[in-house]
Scaffold this motif. Structure first.
Motif, PDB file in Angstrom:
ATOM      1  N   LEU A 192      -6.986  10.593   7.811  1.00 39.17           N
ATOM      2  CA  LEU A 192      -7.018  11.689   6.847  1.00 39.17           C
ATOM      3  C   LEU A 192      -5.948  11.401   5.795  1.00 39.17           C
ATOM      4  N   SER A 193      -6.322  11.443   4.494  1.00 37.67           N
ATOM      5  CA  SER A 193      -5.401  11.047   3.426  1.00 37.67           C
ATOM      6  C   SER A 193      -5.417  12.048   2.286  1.00 37.67           C
ATOM      7  N   ARG A 194      -4.292  12.112   1.627  1.00 34.87           N
ATOM      8  CA  ARG A 194      -4.136  12.934   0.419  1.00 34.87           C
ATOM      9  C   ARG A 194      -3.201  12.212  -0.536  1.00 34.87           C
ATOM     10  N   ILE A 195      -3.627  12.091  -1.800  1.00 33.70           N
ATOM     11  CA  ILE A 195      -2.787  11.477  -2.835  1.00 33.70           C
ATOM     12  C   ILE A 195      -2.809  12.399  -4.051  1.00 33.70           C
ATOM     13  N   VAL A 196      -1.638  12.764  -4.541  1.00 38.40           N
ATOM     14  CA  VAL A 196      -1.540  13.560  -5.764  1.00 38.40           C
ATOM     15  C   VAL A 196      -0.513  12.915  -6.688  1.00 38.40           C
ATOM     16  N   THR A 251      -3.376  14.128 -14.469  1.00 35.08           N
ATOM     17  CA  THR A 251      -3.121  14.386 -13.053  1.00 35.08           C
ATOM     18  C   THR A 251      -4.240  13.838 -12.181  1.00 35.08           C
ATOM     19  N   SER A 252      -3.910  13.603 -10.928  1.00 34.49           N
ATOM     20  CA  SER A 252      -4.889  13.177  -9.926  1.00 34.49           C
ATOM     21  C   SER A 252      -4.678  13.989  -8.663  1.00 34.49           C
ATOM     22  N   ASN A 253      -5.771  14.449  -8.093  1.00 37.11           N
ATOM     23  CA  ASN A 253      -5.751  15.132  -6.802  1.00 37.11           C
ATOM     24  C   ASN A 253      -6.863  14.511  -5.968  1.00 37.11           C
ATOM     25  N   LEU A 254      -6.486  13.636  -5.045  1.00 36.31           N
ATOM     26  CA  LEU A 254      -7.438  12.802  -4.317  1.00 36.31           C
ATOM     27  C   LEU A 254      -7.330  13.080  -2.819  1.00 36.31           C
ATOM     28  N   LYS A 255      -8.474  13.249  -2.173  1.00 42.74           N
ATOM     29  CA  LYS A 255      -8.502  13.497  -0.741  1.00 42.74           C
ATOM     30  C   LYS A 255      -9.578  12.616  -0.105  1.00 42.74           C
ATOM     31  N   SER A 256      -9.347  12.187   1.111  1.00 38.40           N
ATOM     32  CA  SER A 256     -10.346  11.342   1.776  1.00 38.40           C
ATOM     33  C   SER A 256     -10.190  11.429   3.285  1.00 38.40           C
ATOM     34  N   PHE A 257     -11.283  11.067   3.961  1.00 39.93           N
ATOM     35  CA  PHE A 257     -11.218  10.907   5.414  1.00 39.93           C
ATOM     36  C   PHE A 257     -12.052   9.696   5.815  1.00 39.93           C
ATOM     37  N   ASN A 281       0.834  -1.205   0.000  1.00 46.68           N
ATOM     38  CA  ASN A 281       0.000   0.000   0.000  1.00 46.68           C
ATOM     39  C   ASN A 281       0.869   1.257   0.000  1.00 46.68           C
ATOM     40  N   LEU A 282       1.172   1.734  -1.202  1.00 44.52           N
ATOM     41  CA  LEU A 282       1.967   2.952  -1.347  1.00 44.52           C
ATOM     42  C   LEU A 282       1.188   4.036  -2.090  1.00 44.52           C
ATOM     43  N   GLY A 283      -0.123   3.906  -2.145  1.00 45.48           N
ATOM     44  CA  GLY A 283      -0.935   4.934  -2.765  1.00 45.48           C
ATOM     45  C   GLY A 283      -1.673   4.503  -4.005  1.00 45.48           C
ATOM     46  N   GLN A 284      -1.263   3.382  -4.599  1.00 46.75           N
ATOM     47  CA  GLN A 284      -1.976   2.897  -5.773  1.00 46.75           C
ATOM     48  C   GLN A 284      -3.347   2.370  -5.367  1.00 46.75           C
ATOM     49  N   ASP A 285      -4.252   2.302  -6.352  1.00 52.01           N
ATOM     50  CA  ASP A 285      -5.633   1.948  -6.076  1.00 52.01           C
ATOM     51  C   ASP A 285      -5.755   0.486  -5.635  1.00 52.01           C
ATOM     52  N   ILE A 286      -6.880   0.150  -4.986  1.00 44.45           N
ATOM     53  CA  ILE A 286      -7.091  -1.189  -4.439  1.00 44.45           C
ATOM     54  C   ILE A 286      -6.895  -2.299  -5.492  1.00 44.45           C
ATOM     55  N   LYS A 322       1.767  10.595  -1.332  1.00 41.39           N
ATOM     56  CA  LYS A 322       0.687  10.065  -0.488  1.00 41.39           C
ATOM     57  C   LYS A 322       1.007  10.416   0.947  1.00 41.39           C
ATOM     58  N   ASN A 323       0.050  11.071   1.611  1.00 42.36           N
ATOM     59  CA  ASN A 323       0.208  11.431   3.023  1.00 42.36           C
ATOM     60  C   ASN A 323      -1.013  10.938   3.782  1.00 42.36           C
ATOM     61  N   THR A 324      -0.765  10.133   4.800  1.00 42.62           N
ATOM     62  CA  THR A 324      -1.849   9.541   5.582  1.00 42.62           C
ATOM     63  C   THR A 324      -1.560   9.707   7.068  1.00 42.62           C
ATOM     64  N   PHE A 325      -2.578  10.150   7.799  1.00 42.56           N
ATOM     65  CA  PHE A 325      -2.472  10.213   9.256  1.00 42.56           C
ATOM     66  C   PHE A 325      -3.634   9.437   9.854  1.00 42.56           C
ATOM     67  N   LYS A 326      -3.317   8.507  10.773  1.00 46.19           N
ATOM     68  CA  LYS A 326      -4.331   7.705  11.445  1.00 46.19           C
ATOM     69  C   LYS A 326      -4.158   7.817  12.950  1.00 46.19           C
ATOM     70  N   ILE A 327      -5.286   7.719  13.628  1.00 50.93           N
ATOM     71  CA  ILE A 327      -5.244   7.727  15.091  1.00 50.93           C
ATOM     72  C   ILE A 327      -6.393   6.874  15.612  1.00 50.93           C
ATOM     73  N   GLY A 328      -6.136   6.160  16.706  1.00 47.53           N
ATOM     74  CA  GLY A 328      -7.159   5.329  17.318  1.00 47.53           C
ATOM     75  C   GLY A 328      -7.065   5.391  18.828  1.00 47.53           C
ATOM     76  N   SER A 329      -8.203   5.359  19.472  1.00 45.94           N
ATOM     77  CA  SER A 329      -8.240   5.507  20.931  1.00 45.94           C
ATOM     78  C   SER A 329      -7.901   4.218  21.660  1.00 45.94           C
ATOM     79  N   GLY A 330      -8.033   3.065  20.964  1.00 47.45           N
ATOM     80  CA  GLY A 330      -8.028   1.811  21.690  1.00 47.45           C
ATOM     81  C   GLY A 330      -9.347   1.677  22.445  1.00 47.45           C
ATOM     82  N   LEU A 331      -9.467   0.650  23.239  1.00 50.83           N
ATOM     83  CA  LEU A 331     -10.718   0.406  23.970  1.00 50.83           C
ATOM     84  C   LEU A 331     -10.746   1.243  25.246  1.00 50.83           C
TER      85      LEU A 331
END
Length: 793
Positions: free
Chosen positions: A268-272, A281-287, A130-135, A248-257
């Motif tokens: 939060l993700s961004r791929i260009v 060109t591609s400019n892709l953003k997601s959360f 997983n380096l940013g390419q599509d599924i 590709k820039n991705t930030f993840k956070i989880g609280s745990g239980l």
């Protein structure tokens, strides 16, 4: 001297590999001392599964440094260091009062002893690629899969086939909820950029598979499970940089239980990317956000995820005559010739654990999508847009240059449910189903024109509304009788599809169709030993036409629903260092909707019914742990994909390649190969662990010739290709950081020039009677790289 040292070093390395290995036997049991089959066991990044007796045997060098992770649905996971002198270990998992999130996908997945053909990919399998390419690119090393992209580098619009069937025939569910677009039946992963970073596992079923929600699976199904519950808090920062200014820039956070009941996760993700093709060109953003309550009897989990994409159009491909001189050619030059779309999904899952043997699952979902593609068009006729002719100084003007936008504003909502009851250790019943409604508004507007005529900004030059109701109910019974495992799967599905108004060609298009489908399935699995089994299954399915089949078809050639009989038989063996699955299949169609090889003016494929056709083949999927240092993975798919008594209809063209209106010319073929269906697809992966946290893998893919239409004409085909990729993965931990992964992928290391997809067009010359045709292709990137660094706290 240096040569002697090198030889001595190699000899020492070989000695280490050959003689320092230790055989480790791991047995997984529950608190009742019963074995747990199918437990997922990860040893230093390698993922395996326990056999039907809960046993896994493998080889290790220096086992005292080996980290073992064991998990299974419904149990607390366990992670530990193996130890210096341990060669046999029993791992006892304790049942969790908080069930894992696998309950969301259990009803639609094939089980360990299912008589269907499938492959599971774990989170670890996905993360290493997983380096940013599509599924679809993460599934490339699975049997019979061929992937490609419009922009050429796997970012932006991508495409995939399984057993020669394209995305319109591949059922995709996300936690059991349909992902396929209700009208086109395609799955547009560009609308979910970087969703792989929030994925726990993926199951790929080939053929019809088990009953699922949404449209029928005519080539395969992809069942995606989002991130499962993690009991410990975490934070991740994932970054990738690569060729074509890819980021590709991705930030993840989880609280745990929290308080043993609550948890949340966010991403939060961004791929260009500039793309391999000019201006693609591609400019892709997601959360992604989820929050859940996890009680002993009740679970409630809410999930919201969204993707926003802006991609420069590359759907016209590269004309054949430019492949040698200008492989990155893009016919579009208008600055804002872009596709723009935002899609937001809302899921609410509820699970009720009535008893140890009975579970009820209910999910509500709502998806909102809206967007447009913008195009510059030259010398367009006024009549096409409902404009009046202009009279300037006795000169009639009836064409104009213009910029138009074609809009889609839609929503999709409904519910899915399943009730699972285990009568005893040998029998289980699942009853499930779904009811969904889709509403889509299609319209177009002209935002600029050289000559505006009587138009006004905001006017819609076409408008078409669609409503599609889709409901299904199914029952699945699984039983075991000694070494024999059986299943029976019955599904009823109802479809009511209506759209009315003017399409983008200003043609009045009113369609109302209703379908009643009954889809039975049955299978047998026989256990030859604790490590091996054989299976066979039969499935029948029906599938409705898609919107384009109606809009693009001639009035006297309305599409009809297609039907398919699917027979599968296979053999599986899972031993201490060997995992092999091989199967044969037959897929026999009535009125199959096949690709003609043409596309419309927005790059969508065109299809037509053919009365009788089939796909038969043999597939292989194997993994051999040669030593603790070296693993060999390979897949193979050989098939024959034929249409019986095919009739090709060709228009008669003038010197400008315009249809003369003369009667079509009909050419007949007794037996011909189905378009875009390669007879051979091979993949190979060598993985070498230079030392424990550092791995090198070499992957290769071969795809045989694919025909652009259904005539087996070599001049209208995609050449075979063989592509190899190299990957370096280093896992380490420093400065108290929990885990760091450095990942370098060098794709197409031999700089091959190849294409994975294309189209053709043409007809019969009115003067000479000869065949006229033109081809266009989608070239894929030459040698390129992606470099990623993933940090987990």
């Amino acid at each position: 001297m240096k040569k002697q040292i090198l030889i001595l070093w190699i000899m020492c390395l070989l000695t280490t590999i050959l003689y320092a290995q230790e055989k480790i036997t791991l047995k997984v049991i529950n608190k009742k001392m019963s074995p747990i089959p199918g437990a997922t066991i990860t040893v230093d990044g390698k993922t395996m599964q326990s056999d039907q007796l809960g046993i896994l045997t493998f080889l290790l060098i220096n086992p005292e440094h080996a980290e073992i992770s064991v998990k299974h649905m419904g149990y607390h996971p366990k992670t530990f260091l193996l130890g210096k002198t341990t060669t046999a270990v029993t791992v006892q998992l304790t049942e969790s009062s908080i069930q894992a999130d696998e309950v969301f996908v259990y009803a639609t997945r094939a089980g360990e002893n299912s008589g269907t053909t499938y492959k599971n990919l774990t989170k670890e399998d996905l993360q290493k690629n997983n380096l940013g390419q599509d599924i679809p690119y993460l599934l490339d090393q699975t049997p019979g899969v061929v992937v490609g992209s419009d922009a050429g580098a796997g970012i932006g619009y991508t495409n995939m086939t399984i057993r020669g069937s394209n995305g319109q025939r591949i059922n995709v569910t996300l936690n059991g909820i349909p992902l396929n677009d209700a009208e086109s039946m395609g799955s547009f992963f560009v609308n979910l950029p970087d969703f792989a970073s929030s994925t726990e596992s993926i199951q790929i079923q080939r053929g019809i598979g088990t009953s699922t929600n949404g449209g029928a699976a005519f080539g395969g199904s992809i069942n995606i499970q989002s991130d499962a519950l993690e009991t410990d808090g975490y934070a991740e920062l994932n970054n990738t940089y690569g060729s074509y200014n890819t980021w590709k820039n991705t930030f993840k956070i989880g609280s745990g239980l929290l308080n043993n009941k609550f948890a949340f996760n966010a991403r939060l993700s961004r791929i260009v990317s500039d793309g391999y093709i000019d201006r693609a060109t591609s400019n892709l953003k997601s959360f992604y956000v989820d929050a859940g309550y996890y009680g002993k009897k009740h679970q409630l989990k809410a999930t919201i995820f969204s993707g926003k994409e802006k991609t420069y159009q590359a759907w016209d491909g590269v004309p054949e005559d430019k492949l040698e001189s200008d492989r990155t050619y893009n016919v579009f030059t208008y600055l804002n010739q872009t596709d723009n779309y935002t899609q937001t999904h809302h899921h609410l899952h509820y699970n009720y654990f009535a008893t140890d043997n009975t579970t009820f699952n209910l999910a509500l979902h709502y998806t909102k999508g809206a967007g447009y593609y913008e195009e510059y068009k030259a010398k367009e006729k006024f009549a096409k847009y409902g404009f009046a002719d202009i009279n300037i100084k006795d000169s009639i003007i009836n064409t104009t240059d213009l910029i138009r936008r074609r809009w889609l504003d839609n929503k999709f909502y409904g519910f899915v449910f399943s009730l699972n009851h285990k009568f005893n250790s040998n029998q289980m019943l699942t009853i499930g189903g779904a009811a969904n409604q889709y509403k889509g508004d299609h319209f177009g507007e002209v935002i600029w024109a050289q000559y505006a005529s009587n138009s006004a900004l905001g006017d819609k030059y076409y408008s078409n509304d669609a409503i599609k109701n889709d409901a299904n109910i199914y029952g699945k019974w699984n039983g075991s009788f000694g070494k024999l495992y059986t299943y029976l799967d019955l599904q009823y599905r109802f479809v009511d599809y209506t759209f009315e108004g003017f399409d983008h060609n200003k043609q009045l298009t009113d369609v109302n169709v209703k379908h009643h489908f009954f889809n039975p399935k049955a299978g047998l699995t026989y256990s030859l030993s604790t490590a091996s089994s054989i299976y066979t299954s039969y499935a029948f399915a029906s599938k409705e036409p898609v919107r384009n089949d109606y809009v693009e078809s001639a009035a006297n050639a309305r599409p009809t629903a297609e039907r398919m009989h699917n027979i599968e038989a296979g053999y599986r063996i899972r031993k201490e260092n060997l995992n092999i699955g091989t199967n044969v299949y037959g897929m026999f169609y009535k009125d199959q909707l096949i690709l003609t090889g043409e596309i419309n003016d927005v790059g969508s494929v065109l299809r037509e019914n053919v009365p009788n056709s089939y796909r038969i083949g043999i597939e292989f999927d194997g993994s051999w742990i040669v030593s603790d240092k070296f693993t060999w993975n390979a897949t193979a798919a050989f098939s024959s994909n034929k249409i019986k008594n095919y009739k090709e209809y060709l228009g008669v063209l003038d010197e400008n390649w315009s249809d003369t209106g003369a009667p079509q010319v009909i050419k007949e073929y007794n037996s011909t190969t189905i378009s875009f269906s390669p007879s051979t697809v091979l993949s190979n992966e060598f993985v070498y662990a230079l030392y424990n946290p550092f791995r090198i893998s070499l992957t290769s893919k071969y795809v045989s010739r694919q025909y652009l239409d259904n005539t087996e004409a070599k001049e209208r085909s995609i050449n075979p290709f063989f592509v190899s990729n190299l990957r370096f993965l280093y896992n380490f931990s420093i400065f108290g950081i929990k885990n760091m992964d450095a990942n370098l992928a060098i794709n197409n290391i031999f700089n091959k020039k190849y294409e994975t997809n294309g189209y053709t067009y043409g007809g019969i010359d009115a003067t000479s009677g000869l065949r006229l045709y033109g081809n266009a292709y989608y070239p894929q990137a030459t040698t390129n790289f992606l470099l990623g660094l993933n940090v987990r706290f």
